[in-house]
Scaffold this motif. Structure first.
Motif, PDB file in Angstrom:
ATOM      1  N   PRO A  80       0.825  -1.222   0.000  1.00  0.00           N
ATOM      2  CA  PRO A  80       0.000   0.000   0.000  1.00  0.00           C
ATOM      3  C   PRO A  80       0.855   1.267   0.000  1.00  0.00           C
ATOM      4  O   PRO A  80       0.530   2.241  -0.688  1.00  0.00           O
ATOM      5  N   SER A  81       1.969   1.230   0.758  1.00  0.00           N
ATOM      6  CA  SER A  81       2.850   2.406   0.802  1.00  0.00           C
ATOM      7  C   SER A  81       3.435   2.691  -0.569  1.00  0.00           C
ATOM      8  O   SER A  81       3.527   3.831  -1.002  1.00  0.00           O
ATOM      9  N   LEU A  82       3.822   1.616  -1.249  1.00  0.00           N
ATOM     10  CA  LEU A  82       4.438   1.768  -2.560  1.00  0.00           C
ATOM     11  C   LEU A  82       3.436   2.348  -3.553  1.00  0.00           C
ATOM     12  O   LEU A  82       3.753   3.284  -4.302  1.00  0.00           O
ATOM     13  N   LEU A  83       2.193   1.824  -3.517  1.00  0.00           N
ATOM     14  CA  LEU A  83       1.162   2.334  -4.426  1.00  0.00           C
ATOM     15  C   LEU A  83       0.884   3.796  -4.122  1.00  0.00           C
ATOM     16  O   LEU A  83       0.781   4.634  -5.023  1.00  0.00           O
ATOM     17  N   ASN A  84       0.799   4.101  -2.838  1.00  0.00           N
ATOM     18  CA  ASN A  84       0.560   5.466  -2.398  1.00  0.00           C
ATOM     19  C   ASN A  84       1.670   6.380  -2.897  1.00  0.00           C
ATOM     20  O   ASN A  84       1.436   7.483  -3.406  1.00  0.00           O
ATOM     21  N   TYR A  85       2.909   5.898  -2.765  1.00  0.00           N
ATOM     22  CA  TYR A  85       4.070   6.675  -3.176  1.00  0.00           C
ATOM     23  C   TYR A  85       4.039   6.923  -4.684  1.00  0.00           C
ATOM     24  O   TYR A  85       4.297   8.027  -5.165  1.00  0.00           O
ATOM     25  N   GLY A  94      21.275   2.786  -0.846  1.00  0.00           N
ATOM     26  CA  GLY A  94      21.077   2.743  -2.291  1.00  0.00           C
ATOM     27  C   GLY A  94      19.606   2.688  -2.655  1.00  0.00           C
ATOM     28  O   GLY A  94      19.215   2.094  -3.662  1.00  0.00           O
ATOM     29  N   PHE A  95      18.756   3.288  -1.828  1.00  0.00           N
ATOM     30  CA  PHE A  95      17.300   3.230  -2.005  1.00  0.00           C
ATOM     31  C   PHE A  95      16.798   4.646  -2.295  1.00  0.00           C
ATOM     32  O   PHE A  95      16.267   5.337  -1.427  1.00  0.00           O
ATOM     33  N   GLY A  96      17.020   5.091  -3.521  1.00  0.00           N
ATOM     34  CA  GLY A  96      16.726   6.462  -3.905  1.00  0.00           C
ATOM     35  C   GLY A  96      15.270   6.859  -3.780  1.00  0.00           C
ATOM     36  O   GLY A  96      14.959   7.971  -3.343  1.00  0.00           O
ATOM     37  N   ALA A  97      14.352   5.945  -4.125  1.00  0.00           N
ATOM     38  CA  ALA A  97      12.924   6.283  -4.080  1.00  0.00           C
ATOM     39  C   ALA A  97      12.511   6.623  -2.654  1.00  0.00           C
ATOM     40  O   ALA A  97      11.766   7.585  -2.418  1.00  0.00           O
ATOM     41  N   SER A 125       2.320   6.761   6.583  1.00  0.00           N
ATOM     42  CA  SER A 125       1.980   6.059   5.342  1.00  0.00           C
ATOM     43  C   SER A 125       3.220   5.724   4.499  1.00  0.00           C
ATOM     44  O   SER A 125       3.207   4.739   3.780  1.00  0.00           O
ATOM     45  N   ILE A 126       4.305   6.537   4.609  1.00  0.00           N
ATOM     46  CA  ILE A 126       5.472   6.193   3.771  1.00  0.00           C
ATOM     47  C   ILE A 126       6.523   5.372   4.519  1.00  0.00           C
ATOM     48  O   ILE A 126       7.399   4.787   3.888  1.00  0.00           O
ATOM     49  N   LEU A 127       6.435   5.291   5.850  1.00  0.00           N
ATOM     50  CA  LEU A 127       7.458   4.550   6.604  1.00  0.00           C
ATOM     51  C   LEU A 127       7.637   3.096   6.168  1.00  0.00           C
ATOM     52  O   LEU A 127       8.763   2.610   6.119  1.00  0.00           O
ATOM     53  N   PRO A 128       6.535   2.361   5.860  1.00  0.00           N
ATOM     54  CA  PRO A 128       6.734   0.963   5.456  1.00  0.00           C
ATOM     55  C   PRO A 128       7.655   0.805   4.246  1.00  0.00           C
ATOM     56  O   PRO A 128       8.268  -0.253   4.070  1.00  0.00           O
TER      57      PRO A 128
END
Lengths: 255, 509
Positions: A3-8, B267-270, B329-332
């Motif tokens: 879900p975080s990835l989709l949100n991002y 190395g995790f740019g996104a 929401s972005i922490l995961p």
């Protein structure tokens, strides 16, 4: 994770499209001097009394106008707040970099920005070696220039780890004694032509540190900067303005 | 005498402990679970004296001990053999005062480099002909040499590869494995404590903000509390809320900023771009409340400048809550990410016993099982309105430190939103005294984003500031970094370093 990835992936593009916008209305900005007459003659010394770095020179018989050195200004906002005659006002412009140290000394009637289109050895792209000498807030603002909001790489500005690859030496902090030799060594490891930029009030004048046993009086005690970026710390747009000015980039020259 | 610097009742008094008894006294006090807050020196009536601040982690009180050195003496028996957390403090005293801790296991300069005159001890003003004679010149710096077949050194810095502060790391490696790391700081020693005793006391807040300018709000707050403690003038409730809100916003912004760095080092740019955009939003709230992104020049002793109007407070509260849910929401992306966890788990671990011996503070301490948090230990009513606990882990690795910092950032924004929403007036109170009291001492302690930050101010018989000491949280934690990377790969050093996120300028001063 999913879900975080989709949100991002759905989040909109955050890069700022307007180049060198004014600072937000909430920002305290930096002082500017207007042509409104000052009442120093009637005994007013409010601005200079509260200035932590003695950046304000009150009018004298020889120099009838108040002068303010942005290179010393730590941006506390005191003078803009107390000036009864609006001689010192707020400027939220982010086009603040200059090419001559004396242009940071503001006086009534003198344009606050000097953008003579002097020759620059770099036009389209520069590689920057950043050296911090003790001002880590400026480190963070320089690092912010590379984030997706300010996105320095779209202007052809790239940061490098080695002075051997660098065109620009960007220096922050008051350059205390123990950093003076490493700073000179970094410069001498760079090829010619090269440009030196002093970024932030501490780099320009030492700020509040000036005058101590550690010689933390600014980078000009060991180097001769070509571009000066005031602010404490300067906003990322102000730092980018300094870099683009060093490149002679049309975006920086256009007022 | 104990006093609570969080509530500021009455003046702080010093207990005199003879220097011969100091070591035994500290050994028993620290053994009982108390903390060595700071150890420094000052000029007394008849020569130098050592000052020790002890923090009672159970009662939340502090006690300040002074131990005069015998007349003209410039040495004493080192405390470090019994008290490992004193080791950098004693090196600093030796540098700035020329007072020698006899029996210190690894005495070498900390902040005074070889570029300074070897007989310059900048803070030792009480110099008689006898002390000047006795004081030995500073020895040139020597790195510890690791010997053995195939051991080689990798010198890194002072100018580092990234956009960070200067310092020197001397790695002794066997192949790719780090056998020893010696951290040489002092490159950004700017003589701050000397400058503070030279400037007008009304202007000191501008100078302390530059001690470690990424921690401007916490330094200004600790300074304000120290000055108010000195004068026994308590701050108004709204002023305290505003100060703490600024510290919490600073905590959130800096932790999120270091999450960007951790993503970059993985190395995790996104992930890095997601967190850096959010950091910009948090700095926007800081700008809204104080007029600058780093909250400078607003937190001053006895007052608060540029107190925002009610509509701005409401807007700031709303934006803080948005940022907090955005971070959740972005922490995961980072914390539930197998590839990231693989790099972080078990990397650079510090055991609880070691963390206790070296007196680790802040997120690094809490990741290693040391629950100490100034906000919980020293009474601060503003922090008791919301139910919260500082996150604590026991693994002590990069992953634990990353989780502590991520969770703290969320809590910080919620605490800040709560404090801002309860500010009732935009009135700017000012209770500045005309002069400072003579022969007094004041202490201010806050939980800065890196951990326990202490300011100590002393005045002389004329009411002038005669001694000002800042103890940055990084000062306690640097040793842990050098131990955490032992036996690790050189290429994993940047990640370990970023997970600690220490300040060079706060340590060097």
């Amino acid at each position: 994770m999913l879900p975080s990835l989709l949100n991002y992936l759905k989040s909109p593009r955050c890069t700022a499209d307007e180049i060198f916008p004014d600072l937000s209305a909430a920002n305290r900005g930096l002082p500017a001097i207007t042509s409104a007459p000052c009442t120093h003659g009637e005994g007013c010394t409010l601005c200079a009394d509260g200035c932590p770095t003695k950046a304000i020179e009150l009018p004298t018989d020889e120099k009838p106008e108040v002068a303010l050195d942005l290179g010393k200004c730590v941006g506390c906002g005191h003078c803009m707040r107390v000036c009864p005659t609006k001689t010192i006002v707020t400027s939220r412009s982010t086009r603040t970099a200059v090419k001559r140290r004396e242009d940071l000394v503001l006086r009534a009637g003198r344009p606050t920005l000097n953008v003579d289109a002097a020759h620059s050895p770099f036009k389209q792209s520069v590689v920057v070696r950043y050296v911090s000498t003790g001002d880590n807030a400026t480190d963070l603002e320089v690092a912010a220039c590379t984030n997706p909001i300010f996105d320095a790489s779209r202007f052809g500005i790239h940061f490098t780890a080695s002075p051997r690859f660098a065109d620009v030496l960007l220096v922050a902090g008051p350059a205390p004694l123990a950093m003076q030799e490493p700073l000179c060594q970094t410069l001498h490891a760079m090829g010619q032509p090269r440009v030196i930029i002093a970024v932030g009030a501490q780099a320009i004048s030492g700020g509040m540190f000036c005058g101590g046993y550690a010689n933390a009086n600014g980078v000009s005690s060991v180097l001769q900067p070509d571009v000066w970026v005031p602010g404490n710390p300067p906003h990322p747009w102000m730092i980018l303005h300094g870099l683009l000015l060093a490149m002679g980039h049309p975006l920086a020259l256009h007022t | 005498m104990n006093t609570q610097p969080g509530v500021f009742t009455g003046a702080l008094k010093m207990d005199e402990v003879p220097i011969m008894q100091l070591r035994a006294r500290l050994k028993s006090e620290i053994g009982d679970g108390n903390r060595l807050g700071l150890l420094t020196a000052a000029d007394g009536a008849d020569g130098h004296q050592l000052l020790t601040l002890i923090i009672q982690t159970q009662s939340g009180g502090v006690s300040l001990l002074n131990s005069p050195l015998p007349h003209d003496a410039v040495s004493y028996a080192s405390l470090t053999p019994d008290l490992p957390q004193a080791h950098w403090f004693e090196r600093e005293i030796a540098d700035l005062w020329g007072i020698r801790p006899v029996g210190h296991p690894r005495l070498k300069s900390l902040v005074m480099h070889d570029s300074y005159p070897t007989d310059l001890f900048p803070l030792a003003e009480h110099v008689t002909a006898a002390t000047a004679r006795k004081r030995s010149r500073r020895a040139p710096y020597r790195f510890t040499v690791v010997q053995g077949n195939g051991v080689f050194e990798v010198p890194v810095g002072p100018v580092h590869a990234g956009i960070i502060e200067p310092g020197h790391f001397r790695f002794s490696c066997l192949g790719e494995v780090i056998e020893n790391l010696e951290i040489r700081l002092g490159f950004v020693h700017r003589g701050l404590e000397e400058r503070l005793t030279r400037c007008d006391w009304r202007m000191m807040n501008y100078l302390v903000e530059a001690a470690s300018s990424d921690t401007a709000a916490a330094n200004a707050t600790a300074h304000a509390f120290a000055m108010e403690n000195l004068c026994s003038v308590p701050a108004a409730p709204d002023v305290r809320k505003m100060r703490y809100a600024c510290i919490e916003i600073e905590r959130a912004a800096c932790h999120i900023g270091d999450l960007v760095g951790i993503c970059t080092d993985l190395g995790f740019g996104a992930g890095g771009t997601a967190f850096s955009a959010l950091r910009g939003d948090v700095l926007g709230v800081a700008e809204l409340l104080t007029g600058t992104r780093f909250m400078t020049s607003v937190i001053v002793p006895f007052a608060h400048k540029y107190m925002p109007a009610k509509p701005l407070l409401i807007e700031a509260t709303r934006r803080l809550r948005t940022c907090s849910s955005q971070l959740r929401s972005i922490l995961p992306l980072l914390l539930n990410n197998g590839a990231a966890i693989e790099r972080m788990e078990g990397m650079g671990d510090i055991k609880t016993s070691l963390a206790r011996d070296f007196g680790l503070v802040g997120p690094a301490g809490r990741a290693s099982g040391i629950a100490y948090d100034v906000r919980k230990v020293i009474a601060q009513p503003e922090y008791e309105q919301v139910e919260w606990q500082p996150p604590t882990y026991f693994e002590g690795d990069v992953f634990a430190r990353t989780r502590v910092r991520a969770e703290e950032a969320i809590v910080a924004m919620e605490l800040a939103a709560d404090m801002v929403s309860r500010i009732t007036s935009s009135h700017e109170p000012d209770s500045s005294p005309a002069t400072l009291p003579a022969n007094s001492v004041g202490v201010g302690i806050v939980e800065a984003w890196r951990g326990e930050l202490i300011h100590l101010v002393m005045t002389d018989s004329h009411g002038r500031v005669s001694r000002y000491k800042i103890k940055d949280p990084s000062f306690n934690n640097w040793t842990a970094l050098s131990i955490a990377v032992r036996g690790r790969l050189l290429s994993d050093f940047p990640l370990c370093n970023k997970s600690f996120g220490l300040s060079y300028s706060g340590t060097d001063l």
